[in-house]
Design an enzyme around this catalytic site. Structure first.
Site, PDB file in Angstrom:
ATOM      1  N   TYR A  17       0.832  -1.206   0.000  1.00 44.94           N
ATOM      2  CA  TYR A  17       0.000   0.000   0.000  1.00 44.94           C
ATOM      3  C   TYR A  17       0.867   1.258   0.000  1.00 44.94           C
ATOM      4  O   TYR A  17       0.611   2.214  -0.747  1.00 44.94           O
ATOM      5  CB  TYR A  17      -0.901  -0.035   1.231  1.00 44.94           C
ATOM      6  CG  TYR A  17      -1.962   1.034   1.290  1.00 44.94           C
ATOM      7  CD1 TYR A  17      -3.085   0.981   0.466  1.00 44.94           C
ATOM      8  CD2 TYR A  17      -1.849   2.095   2.186  1.00 44.94           C
ATOM      9  CE1 TYR A  17      -4.066   1.961   0.542  1.00 44.94           C
ATOM     10  CE2 TYR A  17      -2.824   3.068   2.264  1.00 44.94           C
ATOM     11  CZ  TYR A  17      -3.939   3.000   1.442  1.00 44.94           C
ATOM     12  OH  TYR A  17      -4.916   3.968   1.515  1.00 44.94           O
ATOM     13  N   LYS A  39       0.972   4.122  -2.953  1.00 42.31           N
ATOM     14  CA  LYS A  39       0.658   5.530  -2.697  1.00 42.31           C
ATOM     15  C   LYS A  39       1.871   6.420  -2.957  1.00 42.31           C
ATOM     16  O   LYS A  39       1.727   7.546  -3.451  1.00 42.31           O
ATOM     17  CB  LYS A  39       0.162   5.698  -1.264  1.00 42.31           C
ATOM     18  CG  LYS A  39      -1.192   5.058  -1.000  1.00 42.31           C
ATOM     19  CD  LYS A  39      -2.289   5.593  -1.907  1.00 42.31           C
ATOM     20  CE  LYS A  39      -3.673   5.168  -1.438  1.00 42.31           C
ATOM     21  NZ  LYS A  39      -4.751   5.667  -2.328  1.00 42.31           N
TER      22      LYS A  39
END
Length: 238
Positions: free
Chosen positions: A150, A154
């Site tokens: 993640y 991002k």
């Protein structure tokens, strides 16, 4: 009437963004993958506010689906605003992370950004204007154990935001990112608040509506000299 395409907008932050923009005069192209019930609910609220809402059920990580749904629409109209919000997390320590947990998370965030933005961008270039807002995360700015996939996704989206902003600035297309911290959504429902709240200077989780308010500002005339920026909405977490 201006149009905003919001991806991953059936619930959580995406739904709040779609509703907020609708309440401030935008018609909405509401993208979601398969949560028809929640998407219908959000669409009904948008229409109840007096704005139009077009529901677009496609997976942003699949270029064929993106093309199938967007190509006919883009032949007629280009959205004035694109909010790349679609995303999810599959947390695990890297040593135990499965290949699909890595690939799926990067696929939705990065491939999804590429597929949808590439489809929308030519029309914005022809129109010599537009706003692109990417929803990132504090996880992409600082290390978080158990979120290598993640955080990588991002962080990649932050880099893409800054680079694309430079590429299209002369066409008056503004590209920015909003970086939420701990926000009250389904994604954070399992987080033990007693351990997390002491890390947040404001001492509370944020709300999806607080993220939506910043997105709305970036869509407004008041943000016409802001591009290539990452705006943190995180209660003071550094």
């Amino acid at each position: 009437m201006p149009i905003a395409l919001v991806t991953g907008a059936s619930r959580g932050i995406g739904a709040a963004i779609a509703l907020d923009l609708a309440q401030h005069g935008f018609d909405i192209w509401l993208n979601y993958r398969n949560n028809h019930q929640d998407a219908n609910r959000v669409a009904d609220l948008i229409r109840g506010s007096g704005q139009k809402c077009l529901e677009l059920p496609f997976d942003v990580s699949h270029p064929e689906e993106v093309s199938k749904w967007l190509t006919p629409l883009l032949a007629q109209k280009t959205p004035d605003v694109l909010v790349n919000n679609a995303g999810f997390s599959r947390d695990a320590l890297l040593v135990w992370m499965k290949q699909e947990e890595w690939s799926d998370v990067l696929g939705v965030h990065l491939h999804g950004f590429f597929n949808v933005t590439k489809a929308i961008l030519p029309g914005m270039i022809r129109a010599r204007g537009g706003r692109i807002i990417n929803i990132v995360s504090t996880s992409g700015e600082r290390g978080v154990a158990g979120q290598v996939n993640y955080s990588a996704a991002k962080a990649g989206l932050i880099g893409a935001t800054r680079s694309l902003a430079v590429e299209v600035a002369k066409r008056n297309i503004l590209v920015n990112a909003v970086s939420p911290g701990f926000i009250e959504t389904e994604m954070t429902s399992a987080i033990p608040k007693d351990k997390v709240l002491p890390l947040i200077p404001l001492g509370r989780f944020g709300t999806p509506e607080e993220i939506a308010a910043v997105v709305r500002f970036l869509c407004s005339p008041g943000a016409s000299y802001i591009t290539g920026q990452v705006i943190g909405v995180n209660g003071g977490v550094s």
